[in-house]
Design a protein around this motif. Structure first.
Motif, PDB file in Angstrom:
ATOM      1  N   MET A   1      27.761  35.242 -62.853  1.00 53.59           N
ATOM      2  CA  MET A   1      26.832  34.359 -63.821  1.00 53.59           C
ATOM      3  C   MET A   1      25.669  35.267 -64.094  1.00 53.59           C
ATOM      4  O   MET A   1      25.160  36.269 -63.035  1.00 53.59           O
ATOM      5  N   SER A   2      25.217  35.216 -65.081  1.00 51.25           N
ATOM      6  CA  SER A   2      23.903  35.724 -65.368  1.00 51.25           C
ATOM      7  C   SER A   2      22.604  35.085 -64.494  1.00 51.25           C
ATOM      8  O   SER A   2      22.823  34.013 -64.299  1.00 51.25           O
ATOM      9  N   HIS A   3      21.697  35.930 -64.685  1.00 54.69           N
ATOM     10  CA  HIS A   3      20.404  35.384 -64.228  1.00 54.69           C
ATOM     11  C   HIS A   3      19.788  34.339 -64.904  1.00 54.69           C
ATOM     12  O   HIS A   3      18.775  33.547 -64.326  1.00 54.69           O
ATOM     13  N   GLU A   4      20.124  34.152 -66.095  1.00 58.56           N
ATOM     14  CA  GLU A   4      19.800  32.677 -66.806  1.00 58.56           C
ATOM     15  C   GLU A   4      20.194  31.660 -66.120  1.00 58.56           C
ATOM     16  O   GLU A   4      19.599  30.436 -66.342  1.00 58.56           O
ATOM     17  N   GLU A   5      21.236  31.526 -65.566  1.00 58.35           N
ATOM     18  CA  GLU A   5      21.584  30.248 -64.716  1.00 58.35           C
ATOM     19  C   GLU A   5      20.551  29.699 -63.925  1.00 58.35           C
ATOM     20  O   GLU A   5      19.892  30.408 -62.963  1.00 58.35           O
ATOM     21  N   SER A   6      20.285  28.405 -63.862  1.00 57.63           N
ATOM     22  CA  SER A   6      19.014  27.988 -63.323  1.00 57.63           C
ATOM     23  C   SER A   6      19.652  27.924 -61.828  1.00 57.63           C
ATOM     24  O   SER A   6      20.765  28.000 -61.307  1.00 57.63           O
ATOM     25  N   PHE A   7      18.531  27.909 -60.860  1.00 58.47           N
ATOM     26  CA  PHE A   7      18.820  27.906 -59.494  1.00 58.47           C
ATOM     27  C   PHE A   7      19.451  26.492 -59.189  1.00 58.47           C
ATOM     28  O   PHE A   7      20.470  26.761 -58.275  1.00 58.47           O
ATOM     29  N   ASP A   8      19.161  25.461 -59.632  1.00 61.90           N
ATOM     30  CA  ASP A   8      19.779  24.427 -59.514  1.00 61.90           C
ATOM     31  C   ASP A   8      21.294  24.141 -59.770  1.00 61.90           C
ATOM     32  O   ASP A   8      22.058  23.660 -59.184  1.00 61.90           O
ATOM     33  N   ALA A   9      21.572  25.038 -61.139  1.00 60.81           N
ATOM     34  CA  ALA A   9      23.095  25.129 -61.200  1.00 60.81           C
ATOM     35  C   ALA A   9      23.703  25.979 -60.472  1.00 60.81           C
ATOM     36  O   ALA A   9      25.023  25.708 -60.062  1.00 60.81           O
ATOM     37  N   LEU A  10      23.085  26.762 -60.033  1.00 60.69           N
ATOM     38  CA  LEU A  10      23.725  27.828 -58.950  1.00 60.69           C
ATOM     39  C   LEU A  10      24.168  27.267 -57.682  1.00 60.69           C
ATOM     40  O   LEU A  10      25.107  27.194 -57.043  1.00 60.69           O
ATOM     41  N   LEU A  11      23.135  26.391 -57.251  1.00 58.11           N
ATOM     42  CA  LEU A  11      23.323  25.653 -56.166  1.00 58.11           C
ATOM     43  C   LEU A  11      24.433  24.619 -56.186  1.00 58.11           C
ATOM     44  O   LEU A  11      25.333  24.296 -55.334  1.00 58.11           O
ATOM     45  N   ALA A  12      24.214  23.997 -57.217  1.00 54.42           N
ATOM     46  CA  ALA A  12      25.327  23.134 -57.374  1.00 54.42           C
ATOM     47  C   ALA A  12      26.830  23.547 -57.493  1.00 54.42           C
ATOM     48  O   ALA A  12      27.919  23.096 -56.910  1.00 54.42           O
ATOM     49  N   ARG A  13      27.014  24.885 -57.992  1.00 50.97           N
ATOM     50  CA  ARG A  13      28.339  25.709 -57.874  1.00 50.97           C
ATOM     51  C   ARG A  13      28.723  25.845 -56.518  1.00 50.97           C
ATOM     52  O   ARG A  13      29.761  25.849 -56.091  1.00 50.97           O
ATOM     53  N   VAL A  14      27.751  26.207 -55.789  1.00 49.61           N
ATOM     54  CA  VAL A  14      27.833  26.598 -54.408  1.00 49.61           C
ATOM     55  C   VAL A  14      28.146  25.232 -53.660  1.00 49.61           C
ATOM     56  O   VAL A  14      29.305  25.464 -52.811  1.00 49.61           O
ATOM     57  N   ARG A  15      27.716  24.298 -54.009  1.00 51.29           N
ATOM     58  CA  ARG A  15      28.190  22.977 -53.086  1.00 51.29           C
ATOM     59  C   ARG A  15      29.533  22.514 -53.526  1.00 51.29           C
ATOM     60  O   ARG A  15      30.103  21.698 -52.826  1.00 51.29           O
ATOM     61  N   ARG A  16      30.059  23.046 -54.793  1.00 47.77           N
ATOM     62  CA  ARG A  16      31.365  22.556 -55.207  1.00 47.77           C
ATOM     63  C   ARG A  16      32.594  23.684 -54.773  1.00 47.77           C
ATOM     64  O   ARG A  16      33.521  23.204 -54.844  1.00 47.77           O
ATOM     65  N   CYS A  17      32.028  24.676 -53.907  1.00 46.87           N
ATOM     66  CA  CYS A  17      33.046  25.605 -53.740  1.00 46.87           C
ATOM     67  C   CYS A  17      34.182  25.250 -52.723  1.00 46.87           C
ATOM     68  O   CYS A  17      33.831  24.632 -51.937  1.00 46.87           O
ATOM     69  N   THR A  18      35.396  25.836 -53.120  1.00 44.29           N
ATOM     70  CA  THR A  18      36.525  25.532 -52.364  1.00 44.29           C
ATOM     71  C   THR A  18      37.249  26.533 -52.076  1.00 44.29           C
ATOM     72  O   THR A  18      38.558  26.591 -51.834  1.00 44.29           O
ATOM     73  N   LEU A  19      36.656  27.745 -52.221  1.00 44.49           N
ATOM     74  CA  LEU A  19      37.345  29.303 -52.125  1.00 44.49           C
ATOM     75  C   LEU A  19      38.273  29.134 -50.573  1.00 44.49           C
ATOM     76  O   LEU A  19      39.233  29.769 -50.646  1.00 44.49           O
ATOM     77  N   CYS A  20      37.786  28.500 -49.433  1.00 49.63           N
ATOM     78  CA  CYS A  20      38.385  28.469 -48.314  1.00 49.63           C
ATOM     79  C   CYS A  20      39.151  27.495 -47.773  1.00 49.63           C
ATOM     80  O   CYS A  20      40.043  27.247 -47.012  1.00 49.63           O
ATOM     81  N   ALA A  21      39.441  26.606 -49.085  1.00 46.18           N
ATOM     82  CA  ALA A  21      40.219  25.182 -48.908  1.00 46.18           C
ATOM     83  C   ALA A  21      41.872  25.492 -48.211  1.00 46.18           C
ATOM     84  O   ALA A  21      42.243  24.607 -47.297  1.00 46.18           O
ATOM     85  N   ALA A  22      42.520  26.570 -48.582  1.00 49.42           N
ATOM     86  CA  ALA A  22      43.814  26.770 -48.174  1.00 49.42           C
ATOM     87  C   ALA A  22      43.760  27.119 -46.543  1.00 49.42           C
ATOM     88  O   ALA A  22      44.778  26.894 -46.031  1.00 49.42           O
ATOM     89  N   SER A  23      42.617  27.570 -46.075  1.00 53.43           N
ATOM     90  CA  SER A  23      42.386  27.679 -44.822  1.00 53.43           C
ATOM     91  C   SER A  23      42.217  26.873 -43.676  1.00 53.43           C
ATOM     92  O   SER A  23      41.908  27.113 -42.469  1.00 53.43           O
ATOM     93  N   LEU A  24      41.489  25.839 -44.308  1.00 53.08           N
ATOM     94  CA  LEU A  24      41.110  24.671 -43.424  1.00 53.08           C
ATOM     95  C   LEU A  24      41.808  23.545 -43.543  1.00 53.08           C
ATOM     96  O   LEU A  24      42.445  23.266 -44.075  1.00 53.08           O
ATOM     97  N   ASP A  25      41.777  22.811 -42.296  1.00 51.43           N
ATOM     98  CA  ASP A  25      42.580  21.693 -41.949  1.00 51.43           C
ATOM     99  C   ASP A  25      41.588  20.495 -42.488  1.00 51.43           C
ATOM    100  O   ASP A  25      41.743  19.243 -41.948  1.00 51.43           O
ATOM    101  N   HIS A  26      40.416  20.654 -42.952  1.00 51.41           N
ATOM    102  CA  HIS A  26      39.684  19.712 -43.492  1.00 51.41           C
ATOM    103  C   HIS A  26      39.175  20.005 -44.823  1.00 51.41           C
ATOM    104  O   HIS A  26      39.366  21.059 -45.328  1.00 51.41           O
TER     105      HIS A  26
END
Length: 198
Positions: A1-26
């Motif tokens: 993502m470009s640096h134009e992305e607002s910090f709030d938008a970046l943080l929102a993306r982080v908080r929606r992250c599911t990269l590790c979902a397949a490895s977790l039991d929760h």
């Protein structure tokens, strides 16, 4: 993502992250606290079960001890304008045979540099435990005790810490120099960094 992305938008993306979902039991639940205004960066390992349940970083006995070492209140600790809290893994990794599992490996490559590059006002970093120290302190890998004992080498920008967990009471008893020398220095540095600018 470009640096134009607002910090709030970046943080929102982080908080929606599911990269590790397949490895977790929760369900993944990234727990982070950050603002471009933050002056102190706290880098832990990964959220524990209680933090996963509440969504509040260091909301446990480890957090109580860490706040004591820093000499600050809960209100100050949870003020994102003052403190950024970015563990090496943002989600609770689950429990193994001898406590919580290590931070998930997917997290840091995906998000760490993106977030750190936006925290331009950070003046003091607390690197807690081996994973944080391996990432934030270049050079040969050392034990946590060895790294913490060399704390003056990284001062005043960074301080390596043992984990403030109640499980570490034996380490604290064996290494009284930490609470005698390092903790007072941390409190003084934290107060200096957080002092309002006139």
């Amino acid at each position: 993502m470009s640096h134009e992305e607002s910090f709030d938008a970046l943080l929102a993306r982080v908080r929606r992250c599911t990269l590790c979902a397949a490895s977790l039991d929760h369900e993944p639940r990234p727990v982070v606290q950050a603002s471009p205004e933050a002056k102190i960066l706290v880098v832990g390992q990964a959220p524990g079960r209680k933090v996963h349940e509440t969504g509040l970083p260091f909301n446990d006995p480890s957090g109580d001890r860490l706040r004591d070492w820093m000499g600050i209140t809960r209100d100050t600790f949870y003020d994102e304008q003052q403190l950024a809290i970015l563990p090496m893994g943002f989600c609770y990794p689950g429990t193994g045979k001898s406590g919580d599992l290590p931070p998930r490996r997917e997290c840091a490559p995906a998000w760490r540099e993106l977030l750190l590059s936006r925290l331009e006002k950070v003046r003091f970093t607390l690197a807690i435990g081996q994973y944080a120290q391996a990432y934030h302190i270049p050079g040969p890998r050392r034990s946590v005790t060895d790294t913490v004992s060399r704390w003056r080498e990284y001062w005043p920008d960074l301080v390596p810490l043992p984990h403030p967990s109640p499980r570490n009471l034996i380490w604290l008893r064996r290494n009284p120099w930490f609470e005698e020398e390092v903790v007072p220095a941390i409190r003084q540095r934290v107060a200096e960094v957080l002092k309002p600018e006139l």
